[in-house]
Motif scaffolding. Structure first.
Motif, PDB file in Angstrom:
ATOM      1  N   ILE A   1      20.798  37.477 -14.433  1.00 42.77           N
ATOM      2  CA  ILE A   1      20.643  36.960 -13.071  1.00 42.77           C
ATOM      3  C   ILE A   1      21.937  37.179 -12.293  1.00 42.77           C
ATOM      4  CG2 ILE A   1      20.200  34.910 -11.681  1.00 42.77           C
ATOM      5  CD1 ILE A   1      18.585  33.807 -14.039  1.00 42.77           C
ATOM      6  N   GLY A   2      23.063  36.866 -12.940  1.00 42.02           N
ATOM      7  CA  GLY A   2      24.348  37.089 -12.299  1.00 42.02           C
ATOM      8  C   GLY A   2      24.771  38.541 -12.308  1.00 42.02           C
ATOM      9  N   THR A   3      24.498  39.237 -13.420  1.00 40.19           N
ATOM     10  CA  THR A   3      24.919  40.635 -13.544  1.00 40.19           C
ATOM     11  C   THR A   3      24.237  41.521 -12.510  1.00 40.19           C
ATOM     12  OG1 THR A   3      25.285  40.349 -15.921  1.00 40.19           O
ATOM     13  CG2 THR A   3      25.066  42.598 -15.114  1.00 40.19           C
ATOM     14  N   SER A   4      22.929  41.328 -12.310  1.00 39.44           N
ATOM     15  CA  SER A   4      22.202  42.178 -11.363  1.00 39.44           C
ATOM     16  C   SER A   4      22.746  42.010  -9.945  1.00 39.44           C
ATOM     17  CB  SER A   4      20.703  41.853 -11.400  1.00 39.44           C
ATOM     18  OG  SER A   4      20.459  40.523 -10.984  1.00 39.44           O
ATOM     19  N   TYR A   5      23.095  40.782  -9.584  1.00 37.60           N
ATOM     20  CA  TYR A   5      23.649  40.525  -8.249  1.00 37.60           C
ATOM     21  C   TYR A   5      25.001  41.213  -8.080  1.00 37.60           C
ATOM     22  CZ  TYR A   5      25.287  37.932  -4.153  1.00 37.60           C
ATOM     23  OH  TYR A   5      25.773  37.602  -2.914  1.00 37.60           O
ATOM     24  N   LEU A   6      25.891  41.048  -9.073  1.00 36.98           N
ATOM     25  CA  LEU A   6      27.228  41.621  -8.961  1.00 36.98           C
ATOM     26  C   LEU A   6      27.197  43.143  -8.952  1.00 36.98           C
ATOM     27  CD1 LEU A   6      29.302  39.262 -11.298  1.00 36.98           C
ATOM     28  CD2 LEU A   6      29.438  39.436  -8.808  1.00 36.98           C
ATOM     29  N   LEU A   7      26.332  43.726  -9.774  1.00 37.18           N
ATOM     30  CA  LEU A   7      26.211  45.183  -9.796  1.00 37.18           C
ATOM     31  C   LEU A   7      25.732  45.702  -8.440  1.00 37.18           C
ATOM     32  CD1 LEU A   7      24.663  45.860 -13.326  1.00 37.18           C
ATOM     33  CD2 LEU A   7      26.953  46.448 -12.550  1.00 37.18           C
ATOM     34  N   SER A   8      24.765  45.022  -7.858  1.00 36.37           N
ATOM     35  CA  SER A   8      24.238  45.430  -6.557  1.00 36.37           C
ATOM     36  C   SER A   8      25.303  45.292  -5.475  1.00 36.37           C
ATOM     37  CB  SER A   8      23.013  44.583  -6.215  1.00 36.37           C
ATOM     38  OG  SER A   8      22.407  45.018  -5.036  1.00 36.37           O
ATOM     39  N   VAL A   9      26.072  44.212  -5.522  1.00 40.33           N
ATOM     40  CA  VAL A   9      27.159  44.016  -4.560  1.00 40.33           C
ATOM     41  C   VAL A   9      28.153  45.171  -4.644  1.00 40.33           C
ATOM     42  CG1 VAL A   9      29.201  42.607  -4.073  1.00 40.33           C
ATOM     43  CG2 VAL A   9      26.990  41.516  -4.360  1.00 40.33           C
ATOM     44  N   CYS A  10      28.536  45.525  -5.879  1.00 42.64           N
ATOM     45  CA  CYS A  10      29.520  46.603  -6.055  1.00 42.64           C
ATOM     46  C   CYS A  10      28.996  47.938  -5.533  1.00 42.64           C
ATOM     47  CB  CYS A  10      29.883  46.739  -7.536  1.00 42.64           C
ATOM     48  SG  CYS A  10      30.887  45.387  -8.158  1.00 42.64           S
ATOM     49  N   CYS A  11      27.720  48.200  -5.768  1.00 48.08           N
ATOM     50  CA  CYS A  11      27.157  49.495  -5.360  1.00 48.08           C
ATOM     51  C   CYS A  11      27.015  49.628  -3.851  1.00 48.08           C
ATOM     52  CB  CYS A  11      25.789  49.705  -6.019  1.00 48.08           C
ATOM     53  SG  CYS A  11      25.854  49.963  -7.804  1.00 48.08           S
ATOM     54  N   PHE A  12      26.681  48.544  -3.177  1.00 46.20           N
ATOM     55  CA  PHE A  12      26.328  48.642  -1.756  1.00 46.20           C
ATOM     56  C   PHE A  12      27.430  48.177  -0.804  1.00 46.20           C
ATOM     57  CE2 PHE A  12      22.246  48.832  -3.841  1.00 46.20           C
ATOM     58  CZ  PHE A  12      21.554  49.755  -3.084  1.00 46.20           C
ATOM     59  N   THR A  13      28.454  47.490  -1.313  1.00 53.07           N
ATOM     60  CA  THR A  13      29.526  47.007  -0.441  1.00 53.07           C
ATOM     61  C   THR A  13      30.189  48.116   0.377  1.00 53.07           C
ATOM     62  OG1 THR A  13      30.015  44.990  -1.691  1.00 53.07           O
ATOM     63  CG2 THR A  13      31.824  45.948  -0.444  1.00 53.07           C
ATOM     64  N   PRO A  14      30.595  49.246  -0.244  1.00 51.76           N
ATOM     65  CA  PRO A  14      31.310  50.256   0.564  1.00 51.76           C
ATOM     66  C   PRO A  14      30.448  50.922   1.624  1.00 51.76           C
ATOM     67  CG  PRO A  14      30.826  51.109  -1.624  1.00 51.76           C
ATOM     68  CD  PRO A  14      30.495  49.652  -1.651  1.00 51.76           C
ATOM     69  N   LEU A  15      29.127  50.856   1.476  1.00 54.02           N
ATOM     70  CA  LEU A  15      28.250  51.525   2.438  1.00 54.02           C
ATOM     71  C   LEU A  15      28.271  50.836   3.801  1.00 54.02           C
ATOM     72  CD1 LEU A  15      25.123  52.131   0.154  1.00 54.02           C
ATOM     73  CD2 LEU A  15      27.307  53.336   0.212  1.00 54.02           C
ATOM     74  N   TYR A  16      28.571  49.548   3.814  1.00 52.98           N
ATOM     75  CA  TYR A  16      28.514  48.800   5.070  1.00 52.98           C
ATOM     76  C   TYR A  16      29.662  49.141   6.011  1.00 52.98           C
ATOM     77  CZ  TYR A  16      24.568  45.952   3.625  1.00 52.98           C
ATOM     78  OH  TYR A  16      23.307  45.533   3.263  1.00 52.98           O
ATOM     79  N   GLY A  17      30.755  49.699   5.474  1.00 54.30           N
ATOM     80  CA  GLY A  17      31.822  50.130   6.363  1.00 54.30           C
ATOM     81  C   GLY A  17      31.336  51.204   7.327  1.00 54.30           C
TER      82      GLY A  17
ATOM     83  N   ASP B   1      25.728  59.261   5.419  1.00 56.80           N
ATOM     84  CA  ASP B   1      25.967  60.067   4.215  1.00 56.80           C
ATOM     85  C   ASP B   1      25.100  59.512   3.077  1.00 56.80           C
ATOM     86  OD1 ASP B   1      26.984  61.634   2.208  1.00 56.80           O
ATOM     87  OD2 ASP B   1      28.922  60.615   2.111  1.00 56.80           O
ATOM     88  N   PHE B   2      23.798  59.844   3.119  1.00 60.29           N
ATOM     89  CA  PHE B   2      22.879  59.283   2.133  1.00 60.29           C
ATOM     90  C   PHE B   2      23.160  59.800   0.724  1.00 60.29           C
ATOM     91  CE2 PHE B   2      20.384  58.930   6.110  1.00 60.29           C
ATOM     92  CZ  PHE B   2      20.152  57.569   6.079  1.00 60.29           C
ATOM     93  N   PHE B   3      23.436  61.096   0.590  1.00 59.12           N
ATOM     94  CA  PHE B   3      23.685  61.658  -0.725  1.00 59.12           C
ATOM     95  C   PHE B   3      24.987  61.105  -1.310  1.00 59.12           C
ATOM     96  CE2 PHE B   3      23.831  65.855  -3.340  1.00 59.12           C
ATOM     97  CZ  PHE B   3      23.292  65.176  -4.419  1.00 59.12           C
ATOM     98  N   GLY B   4      26.010  61.009  -0.459  1.00 60.75           N
ATOM     99  CA  GLY B   4      27.261  60.414  -0.923  1.00 60.75           C
ATOM    100  C   GLY B   4      27.084  58.956  -1.320  1.00 60.75           C
ATOM    101  N   SER B   5      26.287  58.220  -0.543  1.00 60.29           N
ATOM    102  CA  SER B   5      26.030  56.812  -0.866  1.00 60.29           C
ATOM    103  C   SER B   5      25.317  56.687  -2.205  1.00 60.29           C
ATOM    104  CB  SER B   5      25.182  56.171   0.240  1.00 60.29           C
ATOM    105  OG  SER B   5      25.835  56.245   1.492  1.00 60.29           O
ATOM    106  N   ALA B   6      24.327  57.562  -2.444  1.00 59.61           N
ATOM    107  CA  ALA B   6      23.562  57.504  -3.694  1.00 59.61           C
ATOM    108  C   ALA B   6      24.443  57.834  -4.894  1.00 59.61           C
ATOM    109  CB  ALA B   6      22.380  58.462  -3.620  1.00 59.61           C
ATOM    110  N   THR B   7      25.271  58.873  -4.777  1.00 57.07           N
ATOM    111  CA  THR B   7      26.124  59.245  -5.909  1.00 57.07           C
ATOM    112  C   THR B   7      27.224  58.217  -6.146  1.00 57.07           C
ATOM    113  OG1 THR B   7      27.364  60.692  -4.393  1.00 57.07           O
ATOM    114  CG2 THR B   7      25.666  61.720  -5.756  1.00 57.07           C
ATOM    115  N   LEU B   8      27.731  57.586  -5.065  1.00 54.62           N
ATOM    116  CA  LEU B   8      28.720  56.514  -5.238  1.00 54.62           C
ATOM    117  C   LEU B   8      28.094  55.322  -5.943  1.00 54.62           C
ATOM    118  CD1 LEU B   8      31.483  55.244  -4.735  1.00 54.62           C
ATOM    119  CD2 LEU B   8      30.690  54.545  -2.478  1.00 54.62           C
ATOM    120  N   ALA B   9      26.884  54.945  -5.520  1.00 55.01           N
ATOM    121  CA  ALA B   9      26.182  53.841  -6.176  1.00 55.01           C
ATOM    122  C   ALA B   9      25.915  54.157  -7.641  1.00 55.01           C
ATOM    123  CB  ALA B   9      24.869  53.546  -5.447  1.00 55.01           C
TER     124      ALA B   9
END
Length: 572
Positions: free
Chosen positions: A94-110, A250-258
């Motif tokens: 429950i906690g791991t899935s949230y933290l992993l998602s945060v890490c993957c999507f945080t840089p995209l919001y910039g 940059d959808f492809f860059g976002s996907a590969t970063l995630a």
């Protein structure tokens, strides 16, 4: 060492929330910026009254408060949720899935905040967070709940990032650290209230109510953001059609970063939570996948993307690289402390869970104090370099003292040695955020902020998973060396999974278990000190830029940074 300059300090009598247009106007990038990446995302000037700014900050910071509240509420609910679905062994996800998602999507919001605007990106983050939270409250199974937490994480990281970017648009850098400290106070308040509130809601109304309870607070944030957070995009972006704006992404860059971040962190998390060997196909397969995505990501960002989600030219600059690495190592150490110090009191000192948790109370207070103090120092002096070094040194000294704990350590040491770690880390993340913003052009402010949050959240996950992996590896070896007999394996397994078992053992085995935990935690504490020392080394190359006291001066500094960037690119 580069010569450090700063403007003369402004008067301390100047109010923080004045109605002056100098403080609350938002200015655009120089009109000479013509390339897509150099164009400013923000139009201006935009005048704001004192009351209007307060409402904007209320909208932004209420979302920050809710994010912190949600985190500790969920941590409190993991046991009752696991019992409800009869899947306690999966509760950690429950906690791991949230933290992993945060890490993957945080840089995209910039980058999203530069395309959709601050308000649009913030509302998108709140939408994902709200949808995920509602689905958690209605989840029919553990698997659906875990997936819902991942959806909430897609918005949770964005809320923190975009709120920080928006405050930077409104507040001069010289005062920015103090406002960051105020936001951290609200974050600490939310984190402190979440645990007892989640427990009370679970006892009275059931665990689902703890998720659904958050919806009115979320609605309040959405309304304020939609009505008050009005920071217009540049005229160039406003004139573009929706398809043109989408093509900037940059959808492809976002996907590969995630993929890079997600696969790596999932490998470390599974290694710790499932106690799988390093040679297990799932573990090394995830690391191979992460490496493959990393190679693709570098190729896309360097050769393909017109507007990279993470510009390589930015991450390879001296100050941004130093800031990112110091945030990474510092966050690893901070979250290792947060998770392992209470374990020390439970497993080695045989304290109750309540008493073990109370030892973190001075730490929680110090986090807010350290951030506000760092902001006040920057506002008063206009300098941050030696403050950053001092903060990193303070954290290193604290974790060194923790690594020296033993049976004869005085009680006051056990309560206070953790405090400098919190003071130092809170000051470090505040000063380094200001340092990276002060050293880039205006077009890079949002992306640079997202990058720092990426490294910070990645460090948080690694701090928990790596410290757990080290702890279990050392603990297993020590227990096997000290506990023997026909039932040894069963006892060792029970000790590793629950410290409450230790008190029920016979005196010889109880002492063996306590000594094994003490040895294992000492290794973890030494690793914490090493990580903080690495963070200290990484702060040394940071270049100090002036901290403007007004947004006019800040705008001029951003223009100088852009011109310096162009000269460097021309020389290259």
């Amino acid at each position: 060492m580069t010569k450090r300059r700063s403007p003369s300090p402004s008067s301390e009598r100047e109010p923080l929330l004045s109605s002056s247009s100098q403080t609350h106007a938002v200015y655009s990038q120089s009109p000479r910026s013509t390339s897509p990446e150099d164009s400013s995302a923000i139009n201006g000037p935009l005048k704001r009254s004192r009351a209007d700014l307060i409402w904007v900050l209320a909208g932004l910071w209420s979302a920050v408060f809710l994010g912190a509240l949600d985190g500790t509420i969920v941590a409190t609910l993991m046991t009752p949720i696991g019992n409800y679905f009869k899947k306690s062994n999966d509760a950690s996800y429950i906690g791991t899935s949230y933290l992993l998602s945060v890490c993957c999507f945080t840089p995209l919001y910039g980058r999203l905040s530069d395309v959709l605007g601050r308000r649009g990106a913030m509302l998108l983050g709140l939408a994902f967070f709200g949808i995920g939270t509602v689905l958690c409250g209605l989840a029919p199974s553990m698997n659906v709940l875990i997936a819902a937490r991942a959806i909430a994480g897609m918005g949770g990281g964005g809320v923190m990032t975009v709120s920080s970017i928006a405050v930077t648009d409104l507040i001069p850098l010289k005062q920015r650290g103090l406002y960051q400290g105020m936001a951290n106070i609200l974050f600490g308040l939310g984190a402190g209230l979440g645990g007892p509130l989640g427990g009370w809601l679970n006892d009275v109304f059931g665990w689902r109510s703890a998720f659904l309870f958050q919806i009115p607070v979320l609605a309040f944030s959405v309304i304020l953001v939609a009505v008050k957070v009005n920071i217009p995009l540049s005229a160039e972006l406003q004139s573009q059609t929706v398809p043109e704006k989408i093509r900037r992404m940059d959808f492809f860059g976002s996907a590969t970063l995630a993929g890079t971040v997600g696969a790596m962190l999932l490998g470390f998390s599974l290694k710790e939570s499932e106690q799988l060997p390093w040679a297990h196909p799932l573990i090394w397969g995830l690391f191979v996948a992460s490496s493959f995505c990393a190679v693709l990501f570098i190729f896309v960002e360097a050769c393909w993307a017109p507007m990279p989600v993470l510009p390589l030219r930015l991450i390879t600059q001296r100050t941004p690289l130093a800031v990112c690495l110091s945030n990474l190592f510092g966050s690893i150490a901070a979250f290792s402390v947060l998770y392992n110090v209470p374990l020390y009191f439970s497993a080695v000192r045989m304290a109750s869970s309540t008493n073990a948790g109370l030892h973190l109370l001075p730490h929680s207070i110090a986090i807010s104090t350290g951030s506000v103090f760092a902001g006040w120092i920057m506002r008063r002096t206009g300098h941050l370099y030696y403050l950053t070094l001092g903060a990193a040194l303070l954290a290193t000294g604290s974790t060194t003292l923790i690594a020296l704990w033993n049976d004869s350590t005085a009680t006051w040491h056990l309560w206070l040695d953790i405090v400098p770690q919190a003071l130092g880390m809170a000051a470090l993340i505040t000063t380094t955020l200001i340092a990276i913003i002060a050293g880039v052009s205006k077009a890079d402010v949002a992306v640079a902020t997202g990058i720092t949050y990426l490294f910070r959240t990645t460090g948080q996950v690694l701090g928990v998973s790596l410290s757990g992996t080290v702890l279990q590896a050392v603990l297993l070896g020590k227990l096997h060396a000290r506990i023997h007999g026909p039932d040894a394996e069963k006892i060792i397994a029970s000790i590793r999974h629950s410290t409450s078992v230790i008190a029920t053992l016979d005196p010889e085995r109880r002492q063996a278990a306590i000594s094994s935990y003490a040895d294992a935690l000492r290794v973890v504490f030494i690793c914490q000190a090493v990580c903080n020392f690495l963070a200290l080394l990484c702060t040394i190359p940071i270049q100090e830029s002036p901290l403007p006291g007004t947004l006019e001066a800040q705008e001029e500094q951003f223009r100088r940074n852009l011109e310096a960037q162009r000269r460097q690119e021309g020389d290259a």
